[in-house]
Design an enzyme around this catalytic site. Sequence first.
Site, PDB file in Angstrom:
ATOM      1  N   LEU A 166      -1.574  -3.676   7.156  1.00 53.74           N
ATOM      2  CA  LEU A 166      -2.158  -5.025   7.247  1.00 53.74           C
ATOM      3  C   LEU A 166      -3.650  -5.029   6.942  1.00 53.74           C
ATOM      4  O   LEU A 166      -4.346  -5.986   7.267  1.00 53.74           O
ATOM      5  CB  LEU A 166      -1.874  -5.678   8.621  1.00 53.74           C
ATOM      6  CG  LEU A 166      -0.402  -5.893   8.967  1.00 53.74           C
ATOM      7  CD1 LEU A 166      -0.262  -6.618  10.305  1.00 53.74           C
ATOM      8  CD2 LEU A 166       0.318  -6.701   7.885  1.00 53.74           C
ATOM      9  N   GLY A 178      -2.516  -6.376   3.459  1.00 54.29           N
ATOM     10  CA  GLY A 178      -1.291  -7.175   3.585  1.00 54.29           C
ATOM     11  C   GLY A 178      -1.439  -8.263   4.645  1.00 54.29           C
ATOM     12  O   GLY A 178      -2.420  -8.291   5.392  1.00 54.29           O
ATOM     13  N   TYR A 215      -7.999   4.914 -10.547  1.00 50.49           N
ATOM     14  CA  TYR A 215      -6.814   4.170 -10.105  1.00 50.49           C
ATOM     15  C   TYR A 215      -5.595   4.571 -10.949  1.00 50.49           C
ATOM     16  O   TYR A 215      -4.560   4.981 -10.421  1.00 50.49           O
ATOM     17  CB  TYR A 215      -7.073   2.660 -10.182  1.00 50.49           C
ATOM     18  CG  TYR A 215      -5.811   1.848 -10.054  1.00 50.49           C
ATOM     19  CD1 TYR A 215      -5.106   1.825  -8.855  1.00 50.49           C
ATOM     20  CD2 TYR A 215      -5.307   1.132 -11.147  1.00 50.49           C
ATOM     21  CE1 TYR A 215      -3.924   1.102  -8.756  1.00 50.49           C
ATOM     22  CE2 TYR A 215      -4.131   0.411 -11.044  1.00 50.49           C
ATOM     23  CZ  TYR A 215      -3.448   0.397  -9.851  1.00 50.49           C
ATOM     24  OH  TYR A 215      -2.274  -0.305  -9.757  1.00 50.49           O
TER      25      TYR A 215
END
Length: 337
Positions: free
Chosen positions: A35, A38, A142
């Site tokens: 979270l 999210g 990334y």
Amino acid sequence: MKPSVLVTGGAGYIGSHACKALDAAGYTPVAYDSLVFGHRWAVQWGPLVVGDLADTALIRKTIRDHNIGACIHFAAFTYVGESVTDPRKYFRNNVVNTLGLMDSLVEAGVKRMVFSSTCATYGDPEYMPLDETHRQHPVNPYGESKLMVERMLHWYGRAYGLGWTALRYFNASGADPEGRIGEEHDPETHLIPLVLQTALGERSHIGIFGTDYPTADGTAVRDYIHVDDLADAHVLALRHLERGGESQAFNLGTGTGHSVRAVIEAAERVTGQTVPVQLAPRREGDPAVLVAEPKRAREVLGWQPKHTDLDGIVATAWNWHQLMAEFRRLPFGKAVA
Ligand code: UDP
């Protein structure tokens, strides 16, 4: 009993749409999410376990408690620019913590993993459209972190019998047409949400990063794929593994590119607003054109994107951003969102 699928990052943008698709296909999606990025509200189709990807003890417990039979792995850091300035954050979370997850799956006897990869693993394109055999030479940490996981999957598959698919996304976009979930990033860096926030008056203008590309209108071209189509591909990839299908990578895009200006024009048509633009230099590391050759996903998985019209994709995002703007105006909206 419905088979349970561990969905890391299940409270995120693409992860939550995948949970919705899994539920519709008869699975129980078990969202595992810190979270940090999210949202609790995005978890609507199965249980939520709040935990960090580094917490292998909790991952193992979750696999046991929920009788997990497969994993769809979304949890990752995804800001390209940040990955260049802070690569260790990306290698630690996206690679090292994913290794911990893969070990937990293998040790528990879970033999199927669908991995959320990216067209950023290709780096600077040598030809267009990009197929899966294009050389992979990422130009930022990334993309490199995602490629490293693809390589780990390859060797884990051979040594430990882990079946896998790596789904290389092009530009995820749009939202649940019913407005239940959608894109909500902080900070937001993606073109479509930024354009729509400009149409809402939340931003003064949209910067166009580069107007001197060798494209028809001089702005960069991308392959925008609706998040529900991406989500469906995850279910099909899982079924492919269940059938004993070959472990491999799949491009997920429509095969059609749209320029930055075309996206802004679509947003103006959909919203009925004029979107003020500011011309800006190119963003470092952005290729002129990125378009998928999605033939393999069509032929092997039977995947066919349903949202092929740019205005239609932008309309689902517009619906969502209007709802979020309304929500943020409520007294506790900002805190909850
Ligand atoms: N872009 C832009 N202005 C913005 C954000 C993005 O012109 O404020 C351009 C960006 O240079 C790229 C395209 O829009 O060519 C899509 O960018 P996005 O960040 O949405 O996705 P990416 O292709 O980088 O994954």
